[in-house]
Write a protein that holds these residues in place. Structure first.
Motif, PDB file in Angstrom:
ATOM      1  N   GLU A 187       1.282   3.826  66.280  1.00 29.57           N
ATOM      2  CA  GLU A 187       1.081   3.039  65.061  1.00 29.57           C
ATOM      3  C   GLU A 187      -0.343   3.236  64.525  1.00 29.57           C
ATOM      4  O   GLU A 187      -0.543   3.354  63.311  1.00 29.57           O
ATOM      5  N   ARG A 188      -1.328   3.319  65.419  1.00 25.58           N
ATOM      6  CA  ARG A 188      -2.701   3.588  64.978  1.00 25.58           C
ATOM      7  C   ARG A 188      -2.795   4.974  64.340  1.00 25.58           C
ATOM      8  O   ARG A 188      -3.461   5.148  63.309  1.00 25.58           O
ATOM      9  N   ALA A 189      -2.124   5.961  64.932  1.00 24.06           N
ATOM     10  CA  ALA A 189      -2.126   7.311  64.359  1.00 24.06           C
ATOM     11  C   ALA A 189      -1.464   7.298  62.979  1.00 24.06           C
ATOM     12  O   ALA A 189      -1.929   7.973  62.053  1.00 24.06           O
ATOM     13  N   TRP A 190      -0.398   6.538  62.823  1.00 33.02           N
ATOM     14  CA  TRP A 190       0.305   6.434  61.548  1.00 33.02           C
ATOM     15  C   TRP A 190      -0.610   5.837  60.476  1.00 33.02           C
ATOM     16  O   TRP A 190      -0.670   6.312  59.353  1.00 33.02           O
ATOM     17  N   ARG A 191      -1.322   4.795  60.849  1.00 33.25           N
ATOM     18  CA  ARG A 191      -2.244   4.160  59.884  1.00 33.25           C
ATOM     19  C   ARG A 191      -3.356   5.126  59.474  1.00 33.25           C
ATOM     20  O   ARG A 191      -3.723   5.202  58.298  1.00 33.25           O
ATOM     21  N   LEU A 192      -3.888   5.874  60.446  1.00 36.55           N
ATOM     22  CA  LEU A 192      -4.919   6.865  60.145  1.00 36.55           C
ATOM     23  C   LEU A 192      -4.356   7.933  59.201  1.00 36.55           C
ATOM     24  O   LEU A 192      -4.997   8.306  58.221  1.00 36.55           O
ATOM     25  N   ALA A 193      -3.156   8.421  59.483  1.00 34.78           N
ATOM     26  CA  ALA A 193      -2.537   9.452  58.643  1.00 34.78           C
ATOM     27  C   ALA A 193      -2.321   8.949  57.218  1.00 34.78           C
ATOM     28  O   ALA A 193      -2.510   9.703  56.260  1.00 34.78           O
ATOM     29  N   GLN A 194      -1.948   7.678  57.070  1.00 37.48           N
ATOM     30  CA  GLN A 194      -1.774   7.113  55.732  1.00 37.48           C
ATOM     31  C   GLN A 194      -3.094   7.117  54.964  1.00 37.48           C
ATOM     32  O   GLN A 194      -3.126   7.473  53.773  1.00 37.48           O
TER      33      GLN A 194
END
Length: 159
Positions: free
Chosen positions: A19-26
């Motif tokens: 989820e942290r990686a997803w937020r960073l990618a966004q």
């Protein structure tokens, strides 16, 4: 003006680290105008690991016997797979809707198979030029990158 990245692939297992990686990618996609591809891979071995030890042994034996006899998997196997697929599709759509709501183009994709193989295939098929994935510090990214030749595909990895 050329963007730094045009398509970012984000494989997820829906863990807090993912989820942290997803937020960073966004944030990255929003900053550079990239499209996102959110990917989850259903792995049959992972489904088996979620069972209790006795169920796992019985399921593994049943799968082995079915394979040896050349028969289709039983209804329990199909039920477990459908339940896992429904769960993953729901989470993928929820995560993707969040990014779309922020104005970031995103495609959610669900695949079945071995995660490493499916991620590499997704990089090739989507034309991703960046992969953002999480790690729990167990060397998974290093092992994964060993199977992938960034020089051939032009994609970079960030974990």
């Amino acid at each position: 003006m050329d963007t730094v990245f045009s398509r970012i692939l984000v494989p997820t297992d829906f863990s807090p680290a993912s989820e942290r990686a997803w937020r960073l990618a966004q944030r990255m996609a929003g900053a550079c105008g990239a499209d996102l591809v959110l990917l989850h891979v259903l792995d049959a071995d992972d489904l088996l690991r979620s069972l209790e030890p006795e169920e796992r042994r019985a399921e593994a034996w049943t799968r082995h016997a079915a394979g040896e006899l050349g028969i289709a998997p039983g209804p329990r196997d199909a039920e477990v797979r459908q339940s896992a697929q429904d769960w993953a599709e729901g989470l993928l759509e929820r995560w993707a809707a969040e990014a779309r709501g922020a104005g970031v183009p995103v495609k959610a994709e669900l695949r079945a198979g071995r995660a490493r193989r499916e991620i590499v295939a997704a990089v090739k098929e989507t034309g991703a030029d960046l992969v953002v994935l999480s790690t729990q510090g167990r060397g998974g990214v290093d092992r994964f990158i060993g199977d992938f030749l960034p020089s051939e595909q032009g994609a970079g990895f960030f974990s």
